[in-house]
Scaffold this motif. Sequence first.
Motif, PDB file in Angstrom:
ATOM      1  N   GLY A 104      -1.548  10.532  20.358  1.00  0.00           N
ATOM      2  CA  GLY A 104      -2.647   9.581  20.316  1.00  0.00           C
ATOM      3  C   GLY A 104      -2.157   8.146  20.305  1.00  0.00           C
ATOM      4  N   GLU A 105      -3.096   7.235  20.326  1.00  0.00           N
ATOM      5  CA  GLU A 105      -2.771   5.810  20.354  1.00  0.00           C
ATOM      6  C   GLU A 105      -2.221   5.352  19.007  1.00  0.00           C
ATOM      7  OE1 GLU A 105      -3.519   2.498  22.782  1.00  0.00           O
ATOM      8  OE2 GLU A 105      -1.793   2.976  21.504  1.00  0.00           O
ATOM      9  N   ASN A 106      -1.287   4.411  19.058  1.00  0.00           N
ATOM     10  CA  ASN A 106      -0.752   3.771  17.859  1.00  0.00           C
ATOM     11  C   ASN A 106      -0.719   2.267  18.108  1.00  0.00           C
ATOM     12  OD1 ASN A 106       0.560   3.706  15.248  1.00  0.00           O
ATOM     13  ND2 ASN A 106       2.418   3.151  16.341  1.00  0.00           N
ATOM     14  N   VAL A 107      -1.270   1.505  17.176  1.00  0.00           N
ATOM     15  CA  VAL A 107      -1.311   0.046  17.322  1.00  0.00           C
ATOM     16  C   VAL A 107      -0.552  -0.588  16.163  1.00  0.00           C
ATOM     17  CG1 VAL A 107      -2.801  -1.988  17.415  1.00  0.00           C
ATOM     18  CG2 VAL A 107      -3.534   0.139  18.514  1.00  0.00           C
ATOM     19  N   GLU A 108       0.451  -1.385  16.498  1.00  0.00           N
ATOM     20  CA  GLU A 108       1.236  -2.110  15.511  1.00  0.00           C
ATOM     21  C   GLU A 108       0.804  -3.573  15.530  1.00  0.00           C
ATOM     22  OE1 GLU A 108       3.634   1.167  14.285  1.00  0.00           O
ATOM     23  OE2 GLU A 108       3.607  -0.896  13.512  1.00  0.00           O
ATOM     24  N   GLN A 109       0.638  -4.167  14.356  1.00  0.00           N
ATOM     25  CA  GLN A 109       0.164  -5.545  14.265  1.00  0.00           C
ATOM     26  C   GLN A 109       1.099  -6.347  13.368  1.00  0.00           C
ATOM     27  OE1 GLN A 109      -4.003  -5.820  13.228  1.00  0.00           O
ATOM     28  NE2 GLN A 109      -3.925  -8.019  12.858  1.00  0.00           N
ATOM     29  N   HIS A 110       1.416  -7.565  13.813  1.00  0.00           N
ATOM     30  CA  HIS A 110       2.307  -8.454  13.051  1.00  0.00           C
ATOM     31  C   HIS A 110       1.859  -9.905  13.201  1.00  0.00           C
ATOM     32  CE1 HIS A 110       5.233  -5.253  12.465  1.00  0.00           C
ATOM     33  NE2 HIS A 110       4.996  -4.900  13.704  1.00  0.00           N
ATOM     34  N   PRO A 111       2.041 -10.747  12.164  1.00  0.00           N
ATOM     35  CA  PRO A 111       2.549 -10.377  10.841  1.00  0.00           C
ATOM     36  C   PRO A 111       1.438  -9.788   9.971  1.00  0.00           C
ATOM     37  CG  PRO A 111       2.048 -12.700  10.893  1.00  0.00           C
ATOM     38  CD  PRO A 111       1.740 -12.184  12.267  1.00  0.00           C
ATOM     39  N   SER A 112       1.783  -9.315   8.798  1.00  0.00           N
ATOM     40  CA  SER A 112       0.762  -8.793   7.887  1.00  0.00           C
ATOM     41  C   SER A 112       0.076  -9.935   7.141  1.00  0.00           C
ATOM     42  CB  SER A 112       1.374  -7.803   6.899  1.00  0.00           C
ATOM     43  OG  SER A 112       2.440  -8.409   6.187  1.00  0.00           O
ATOM     44  N   THR A 113       0.776 -11.018   6.919  1.00  0.00           N
ATOM     45  CA  THR A 113       0.177 -12.220   6.337  1.00  0.00           C
ATOM     46  C   THR A 113       0.693 -13.436   7.091  1.00  0.00           C
ATOM     47  OG1 THR A 113       1.932 -12.424   4.684  1.00  0.00           O
ATOM     48  CG2 THR A 113      -0.037 -11.221   4.030  1.00  0.00           C
ATOM     49  N   LEU A 114      -0.155 -14.451   7.176  1.00  0.00           N
ATOM     50  CA  LEU A 114       0.185 -15.662   7.908  1.00  0.00           C
ATOM     51  C   LEU A 114      -0.464 -16.848   7.213  1.00  0.00           C
ATOM     52  CD1 LEU A 114       1.423 -17.025  10.417  1.00  0.00           C
ATOM     53  CD2 LEU A 114      -0.657 -16.429  11.673  1.00  0.00           C
ATOM     54  N   SER A 115       0.361 -17.789   6.790  1.00  0.00           N
ATOM     55  CA  SER A 115      -0.153 -18.997   6.142  1.00  0.00           C
ATOM     56  C   SER A 115       0.133 -20.196   7.026  1.00  0.00           C
ATOM     57  CB  SER A 115       0.530 -19.186   4.776  1.00  0.00           C
ATOM     58  OG  SER A 115       0.159 -18.169   3.886  1.00  0.00           O
ATOM     59  N   VAL A 116      -0.895 -20.993   7.295  1.00  0.00           N
ATOM     60  CA  VAL A 116      -0.741 -22.183   8.121  1.00  0.00           C
ATOM     61  C   VAL A 116      -1.482 -23.339   7.476  1.00  0.00           C
ATOM     62  CG1 VAL A 116      -0.516 -20.826  10.256  1.00  0.00           C
ATOM     63  CG2 VAL A 116      -2.768 -21.680   9.563  1.00  0.00           C
ATOM     64  N   GLN A 117      -1.127 -24.529   7.907  1.00  0.00           N
ATOM     65  CA  GLN A 117      -1.844 -25.720   7.475  1.00  0.00           C
ATOM     66  C   GLN A 117      -3.007 -25.977   8.425  1.00  0.00           C
ATOM     67  OE1 GLN A 117      -1.223 -27.864   4.774  1.00  0.00           O
ATOM     68  NE2 GLN A 117       0.167 -26.256   4.084  1.00  0.00           N
TER      69      GLN A 117
END
Lengths: 113, 111
Positions: free
Chosen positions: A1-14
């Motif tokens: 089946g399909e597998n989806v990887e996502q990055h990053p898990s957290t992202l902090s920006v101004q």
Amino acid sequence: GENVEQHPSTLSVQEGDSAVIKCTYSDSASNYFPWYKQELGKGPQLIIDIRSNVGEKKDQRIAVTLNKTAKHFSLHITETQPEDSAVYFCAASRKSGYSTLTFGKGTMLLVSP
Amino acid sequence: DAMVIQNPRYQVTQFGKPVTLSCSQTLNHNVMYWYQQKSSQAPKLLFHYYDKDFNNEADTPDNFQSRRPNTSFCFLDIRSPGLGDAAMYLCASGSSYNEQFFGPGTRLTVL
């Protein structure tokens, strides 16, 4: 089946910076790729989507790019604002008259004033 | 406005006491979905209806059942809730153009 990887898990920006979230998928037959924004205590909101016959799509400050060869797609948010702070999910689906989505694990975006 | 509506928004039940969550949509979509979402996780598809055709995910426990009496309404029945079933339950509707639109969710607490 399909597998989806996502990055990053957290992202902090101004505030005012750009933010980029990346996803890869495994099933070469997938051809529909939506992005959802989920605020705390609310349901996911569809913010933009792209189909496999298109390489890029823009809607005001958000854009999505798709590279079918590499099987990855990305969400780009420009001129970020504090109200962009939320969890963002990518997803992938085969077109079969309707979609069954496979979600990435999500990215928590925090935009600081 | 056309939308997906879920009731109640918050539901508290006791361990083992059956509970029913409801969903309605005014989008006239022929597909409706139920997802379970636990804290800090992605939504997990439990089952979906394409018109009246029911499609169960392979790993959805038998404790979860669904009914779709008409195009607009869909129900999620949890026959004997356990502590592990505490979660946000999301309903979505979709069309043949692939988009899925989610409701606000029902937060289920099991005591």
